[in-house]
Design an enzyme around this catalytic site. Structure first.
Site, mmCIF file in Angstrom:
data_model
loop_
_atom_site.group_PDB
_atom_site.id
_atom_site.type_symbol
_atom_site.label_atom_id
_atom_site.label_comp_id
_atom_site.label_asym_id
_atom_site.label_seq_id
_atom_site.Cartn_x
_atom_site.Cartn_y
_atom_site.Cartn_z
ATOM 1 N N GLU A 352 0.834 -1.202 0.000
ATOM 2 C CA GLU A 352 0.000 0.000 0.000
ATOM 3 C C GLU A 352 0.870 1.253 0.000
ATOM 4 O O GLU A 352 1.777 1.385 0.822
ATOM 5 C CB GLU A 352 -0.898 0.040 1.242
ATOM 6 C CG GLU A 352 -1.938 -1.053 1.299
ATOM 7 C CD GLU A 352 -2.848 -0.938 2.516
ATOM 8 O OE1 GLU A 352 -3.956 -1.472 2.472
ATOM 9 O OE2 GLU A 352 -2.435 -0.307 3.519
ATOM 10 N N CYS A 353 0.599 2.174 -0.899
ATOM 11 C CA CYS A 353 1.172 3.519 -0.910
ATOM 12 C C CYS A 353 2.700 3.481 -0.762
ATOM 13 O O CYS A 353 3.406 3.083 -1.674
ATOM 14 C CB CYS A 353 0.525 4.370 0.178
ATOM 15 S SG CYS A 353 0.704 6.153 -0.098
ATOM 16 N N GLY A 354 3.243 3.851 0.383
ATOM 17 C CA GLY A 354 4.693 3.837 0.561
ATOM 18 C C GLY A 354 5.292 2.475 0.351
ATOM 19 O O GLY A 354 6.426 2.343 -0.124
ATOM 20 N N SER A 443 -1.144 -0.732 -4.662
ATOM 21 C CA SER A 443 -1.951 0.451 -4.953
ATOM 22 C C SER A 443 -1.578 1.551 -3.984
ATOM 23 O O SER A 443 -0.982 1.301 -2.929
ATOM 24 C CB SER A 443 -3.445 0.116 -4.825
ATOM 25 O OG SER A 443 -4.241 1.276 -4.900
#
Length: 462
Positions: A352-354, A443
Site C-alpha cells: 500500500e502507498c509507501g 496500490s
C-alpha cells in the site's frame, strides 16, 4: 444492556485549528487524574492516532470511526465496548465539523455525542462570538457542549473574545499559544509519535494548561447501545453477514457498508510477514486483529534494519515514509533480495502507498535525491511539493467491497497497466490504479480490512 459513559466529540471549523493537540491534552489530563480514557479518530488517519494513543496511556489504541469506511454498526459496536470499560470517551473529528459526506456532525448526531468545537482565535476579537454562534446554530439536531478559543495571545485578547460571546452560547474557555508544546508536523501530517523525543513532556504540559479551562470538566454520560441483533465482538467487521451491494450501482457517498460473511478461517496456518518500522508504520490495528481472526500468524520485520527475512506465506508492505529513509532502504540489499526470492517463489505480496513505492526501481525525495529501491515493479516514484492524491475510495472484489482512502504527496510512473481502479466515494468515478504483477498486488490505497473481511483475506492468498 446499554452502557453509559461520559463522552465528547472534539471538532473545529477547519483543519489546522489544533484538534489533535486539544484531544491529546484532554486525554492526558484525564489519564493523569486516574481515569481510563478511550480515544477515537474520525475518518482515515494513521498519524494522529499514534499521538492520541500515547496521550491516553500505555497500550491504548485510537481506533477510526467513520460512518462510510468503518460502517455505522461497527462504529456503534466500538463505542459500546469502549463505554463498558472506560471512564471517558473522546472522539476527534476531521477537517471542519460539517465537512464531508458523511461528516463529523453526522457521526456526532448518529451516536448522540456532545460537540466541543475549537476555533483558532488569532486575529479575532468579538467576532469570535458571531462565528461560534453560527457554528452552534447551523444544525439544530446537534448537542453542543460548547465552544473553545485556541491560540489566544494574551489576557486582553481573552477578554475581547469573552466580551463577544452571546449569553446562550456555552463557552469552554481560552487556550493560550503554546509554541514550545506544539506537536510537530511534516508533509503527511503530524510527526510519528515515536520520533518525538520529548512527547511525554509536551503532553503533560498541554494537560496542565487544559486543566485550567471548563473543557477539563468531565462531560455528562452518554448512553451507548450495541447494534441490534449483534453480539459484541472485539474485532469489527467479522462474522456479520450483510447483503452485498454492487459497487458500481451508485456513487458511494452514503451507500451502506456491504460485507460478505467469512466461512471458516481462510488464512489458517498462513504466516504473514508485515513490514513495521519508521519507514512503514501506517497500519490499522483493526487490520492486524482481523488477519489474526482469519487464522493468520503474524510476524514483523524491518526493511530498514533487519538483515534477514524468515520465510512467509505472504508479505504485507504498508504505507509510511520511505522517502525519508532512501539511503538506508537502498543499502539493505539483504531484505531486497529476500523480497525478490519471495516473489519469485510465487508467494503473495500486498503493498500500500509507501510500500508500493518501495517496490519500484527508484524513488526520489522532494529535493530530487534518488535511490534504488527493491526493483520488483518497473517504474519510478517521486515526491511532489503538494498533495497528489486525497479522498475516500472503495475497491471492488467478488468477495465484497474494500473501503479505504488515498492520501499521498508522490506520483509514480510505471509500464504496467492497472488491472482495475478504486472507486471514489464522493462521485463514483475511477480512482487510484490497482496493479497486479505475478503475486504482487499494489496500490496507493490504504484499505480498511474489516470493511470486507473475505476480500481482505484474498489479498494474502495465491
Amino acid at each position: 444492556m446499554d452502557h453509559q459513559c461520559p463522552a465528547l466529540f472534539l471538532s473545529a471549523t477547519s483543519s489546522g485549528q489544533g484538534k489533535t493537540t486539544l484531544t491529546a491534552a484532554l486525554a492526558r489530563h484525564h489519564r493523569n487524574a486516574g481515569r481510563r480514557v478511550r480515544v477515537f479518530k474520525t475518518g482515515p488517519d494513521f498519524l494522529d492516532p499514534m499521538i492520541l494513543g500515547r496521550a491516553a496511556g500505555a497500550g491504548t489504541e485510537a481506533e477510526p470511526l467513520d460512518l462510510w469506511m468503518v460502517g455505522e454498526d461497527d462504529c456503534r459496536r466500538a463505542l459500546y465496548q469502549a463505554a463498558g470499560e472506560a471512564d471517558l470517551i473522546l472522539v476527534e473529528g476531521a477537517m471542519g465539523l460539517f465537512d464531508g459526506s458523511p461528516s463529523g456532525a453526522d457521526l456526532a448526531e448518529t451516536f448522540g455525542l456532545p460537540v466541543a468545537a475549537l476555533i483558532d482565535a488569532r486575529g479575532m476579537g468579538q467576532t469570535f462570538g458571531a462565528l461560534a454562534l453560527g457554528l452552534m446554530q447551523y444544525r439544530p439536531g446537534l448537542h453542543f457542549a460548547g465552544i473553545a478559543a485556541n491560540r489566544v495571545g494574551s489576557a486582553r485578547h481573552a477578554e475581547m473574545i469573552r466580551a463577544g460571546i452571546p449569553a446562550e452560547l456555552p463557552y469552554l474557555g481560552a487556550l493560550p499559544r503554546l509554541d514550545e508544546a506544539v506537536l510537530p508536523s511534516r508533509h503527511l501530517g503530524l510527526v510519528q509519535a515515536q520520533e518525538i523525543a520529548d512527547l511525554e513532556q509536551r503532553l503533560d504540559q498541554l494537560a496542565e494548561h487544559i486543566g485550567t479551562t471548563e473543557l477539563a470538566a468531565l462531560p455528562k454520560p452518554v448512553r451507548f447501545q450495541a447494534p441490534k441483533g449483534t453480539a459484541p465482538s472485539s474485532t469489527p467487521g467479522v462474522g456479520m453477514p450483510v447483503a452485498e451491494t454492487p459497487l458500481a450501482e451508485t456513487p458511494l457517498a452514503r451507500t451502506p457498508l456491504a460485507k460478505t460473511p467469512i466461512a471458516g478461517t481462510p488464512l489458517a496456518g498462513r504466516r504473514i510477514a508485515i513490514a513495521r518500522d519508521a519507514a512503514f508504520s501506517f497500519l490499522y490495528a483493526a487490520n492486524l486483529r482481523l488477519l489474526v481472526q482469519l487464522g493468520a500468524d503474524l510476524a514483523f520485520f524491518s526493511p530498514l534494519s533487519d538483515e534477514a527475512l524468515d520465510p512467509a506465506d505472504a508479505i504485507y508492505l504498508p504505507g509510511g515514509y520511505p522517502e525519508l529513509h532512501l539511503a538506508q532502504l537502498a543499502a539493505n540489499s539483504a531484505i531486497k533480495a529476500a523480497l525478490r526470492a519471495h516473489v519469485d517463489a510465487g508467494r503473495p505480496l500486498y503493498a500500500e502507498c509507501g510500500g508500493m513505492l518501495y517496490l519500484l526501481e527508484h524513488l526520489s525525495d522532494k529535493q530530487g535525491q534518488s535511490a534504488e529501491m527493491a526493483g520488483l515493479l518497473p517504474g519510478t516514484g517521486r515526491l511532489q511539493p503538494g498533495l497528489a492524491g486525497l479522498g475516500m475510495q472503495a475497491l471492488a472484489h467478488p468477495a465484497g467491497e474494500l473501503r479505504g482512502h488515498s492520501f499521498h504527496h508522490s506520483t509514480m510512473s510505471t509500464s504496467i497497466a492497472a488491472v482495475q481502479n478504486g472507486i471514489r466515494q464522493h462521485d463514483g468515478q475511477p480512482g487510484e490504479p490497482f496493479y497486479q504483477q505475478g503475486p504482487i498486488r499494489a496500490s496507493y490505497l490504504h484499505l480498511y480490512f474489516p470493511s470486507a473481511p473475505a476480500a481482505a483475506a484474498a489479498l494474502f492468498l495465491p
